[in-house]
Design an enzyme around this catalytic site. Structure first.
Site, PDB file in Angstrom:
ATOM      1  N   GLU A 130       0.809  -1.210   0.000  1.00 11.55           N
ATOM      2  CA  GLU A 130       0.000   0.000   0.000  1.00 11.55           C
ATOM      3  C   GLU A 130       0.846   1.265   0.000  1.00 11.55           C
ATOM      4  OE1 GLU A 130      -3.436   2.462   0.149  1.00 11.55           O
ATOM      5  OE2 GLU A 130      -3.101   0.397  -0.464  1.00 11.55           O
ATOM      6  N   SER A 133       1.959  -1.527 -23.271  1.00  9.66           N
ATOM      7  CA  SER A 133       0.881  -1.279 -24.217  1.00  9.66           C
ATOM      8  C   SER A 133       0.791   0.208 -24.512  1.00  9.66           C
ATOM      9  CB  SER A 133      -0.450  -1.774 -23.632  1.00  9.66           C
ATOM     10  OG  SER A 133      -1.545  -1.359 -24.420  1.00  9.66           O
TER      11      SER A 133
END
Length: 518
Positions: A153, A417
């Protein structure tokens, strides 16, 4: 820049050196040093802090610098103990000597390194900590040149990172004198453009940020993550993989190899062979049908762009999207791009601005533009679609099994991508096979470079922790991307999927119709 005064030092008046901004920054550095002493970051006179004197009327590169002294008990420092430097590093104000047993005042030994962070990263503050966690984490693997951690986190507290990203911090070797680290620090900053910190083995860490709050927040997060890695290591768990599974430690030669391995799935030779391997995957036509992108995602973004911009127009996120689009459209207009239309200024009114934005976005989508401004906005539109259950990411049936297999082998898998990193996370986090992000270590998009340029793959090879590019396998459906990756030294496989475009004859690359063939 300065108030009227007869006394001028290196072009800066005495009145300015005694201004409210300088005094407040001196006091802040003193206060932070006392606080960091309680955390164990600056004990034994070690460590240091420097902050730029913020002034809206002065560009950050030209702002004055307040720096703590060297060899001083940090918890006992006072504002008048600080040095004030010009933007180029010249001392403008030095503290007065103190009686025995105090040593003569001396500017921080870290000054040359601080100045490089200011110069190369346009930082607003830099913190040098001798925290135990920062020291020990460099000693777990004495041959590693990087610290890596993912799926924690507190990674979200590091600039430019999210929970699912892999955080990479370069490690440089310690020297007898702090100033001798300067060249190594420069090389690390150049080699790791995304980094906001550099570890020094057996020594500590340098952390910088846009402001003192940013630097302090990140320093706290780094120390937390280092502490977590040490504790996970003590528990036999691998902090550098998404699952934080058990470490399989294989010793050989002069270095150790950490492997997260499912019990019984690997033998020793397999572990050594795969220990430094990475796989980088394209999405469209590789993990995911082209039809999903062309027939589902693109139309959804096109049909919802006006609604999204209208409902989120005042948010900081959309303001940032619009800023990027403005810059892209200005460039398109200069180059005569088809479909580009001028975007009026904000004072022209919300509706006029949105109408022009929609026209440009529709033209970009129609032309299948691979530009960051479009991809970032599309990602934000798609996020709403996934949240409303109007979209579901699609991957080929063999993808989940292959990801699980590679994960068991200790192979790190990344995505590269033209879609934004957020769009990538959305596809794999909301896929037809559930949340697959636990198998992925990180995401690359066009901010690292064009997918058809060799330089982009070099940057990836510098980011994923391999000794040489050939230890990376890149899987794509696009011949030009395969050529660019091969030119950098990556191993390349071309994906043959339904709907993919034809390949040139005698293209020379290995092809697969399923990831299970890899």
């Amino acid at each position: 820049m300065a108030a009227n005064s007869d006394a001028v030092v290196n072009g800066v008046s005495q009145a300015y050196l005694e201004s409210k901004g300088v005094k407040e920054t001196r006091a802040l550095v003193s206060e932070l040093c006392r606080h960091f002493y309680t955390l164990g970051w600056v004990s034994g006179t070690g460590g240091s802090i420097t902050i730029k004197v913020h002034d809206d009327s002065i560009p950050k590169p030209q702002q004055l610098i307040v720096m703590s002294p060297s060899g001083v008990q940090k918890e006992r420092m006072l504002p008048e103990d600080m040095y004030v430097l010009s933007s180029s590093g010249s001392v403008l104000s030095a503290p007065s000597p103190k009686p025995y047993p105090h040593k003569p005042p001396k500017c921080s030994e870290c000054a040359p390194l601080f100045m490089k962070a200011y110069e190369m990263r346009n930082a607003g503050a830099v913190i040098h900590s001798h925290g135990m966690e920062a020291c020990l984490v460099t000693m777990i693997d004495p041959f590693s040149k990087e610290f890596r951690i993912t799926h924690m986190e507190m990674i979200k507290g590091i600039q430019g990172h999210g929970y699912h990203d892999e955080l990479v911090v370069p490690i440089i070797e310690n020297t007898a004198r702090e100033s001798e680290l300067t060249e190594s620090l420069i090389q690390a900053i150049e080699a790791y453009p995304k980094a906001t910190a550099v570890l020094v083995r057996n020594h500590g860490i340098y952390v910088w940020g846009d402001s003192w709050i940013s630097a302090k927040t990140q320093a706290e997060c780094y120390h937390y993550l280092f502490d977590a890695a040490i504790k996970l290591y003590q528990l036999g768990l691998d902090w550098s993989t998404p699952s934080h599974g058990p470490i399989h430690r294989v010793w050989g030669g002069n270095r150790s190899v950490n492997m997260a391995v499912k019990a019984g799935t690997l033998n020793l030779n397999q572990a050594v062979e795969s220990s430094r391997r990475c796989i980088v995957l394209d999405i469209e036509g590789t993990t995911t049908p082209i039809s999903f992108v062309m027939d589902v995602l693109f139309p959804y973004a096109r049909d919802n762009v006006r609604k999204h911009l209208t409902t989120t127009y005042e948010t900081e996120e959309t303001k940032d999207d619009i800023t990027l689009l403005r810059a892209q459209v200005e460039d398109d207009l200069e180059k005569g791009a088809v479909g580009a239309v001028p975007i009026p200024p904000d004072d022209a009114g919300k509706e006029e601005v949105i109408t022009s934005l929609v026209a440009n976005v529709e033209a970009m989508i129609k032309a299948d533009r691979k530009v960051t401004a479009l991809k970032q906005l599309q990602g934000h539109i798609w996020r709403t679609g996934y949240q409303n259950n109007e979209l579901k990411g699609i991957v080929f049936d063999d993808v989940p099994e292959a990801l699980e297999k590679w994960h068991a082998l200790g192979i790190k898998v990344y995505i590269y991508s033209s879609g934004s990193r957020e769009a990538q996370r959305l596809i794999f986090g909301n896929s037809n096979y559930g949340d697959l992000r636990k198998y992925l270590c990180g995401y690359f998009d066009t901010t690292i470079g064009n997918k058809r340029e060799a330089r982009s793959y070099f940057e990836i090879s510098q980011s994923v922790g391999v000794d040489k590019p050939s230890e990376i396998l890149f899987v794509t459906d696009v011949y030009q991307e395969a050529v660019a990756a091969k030119a950098t030294g990556l191993e390349v496989i071309i994906s043959i999927r339904p709907g993919n475009g034809p390949l040139p004859e005698n293209h020379g690359f290995r092809t697969v119709g399923s990831f299970l063939e890899i």
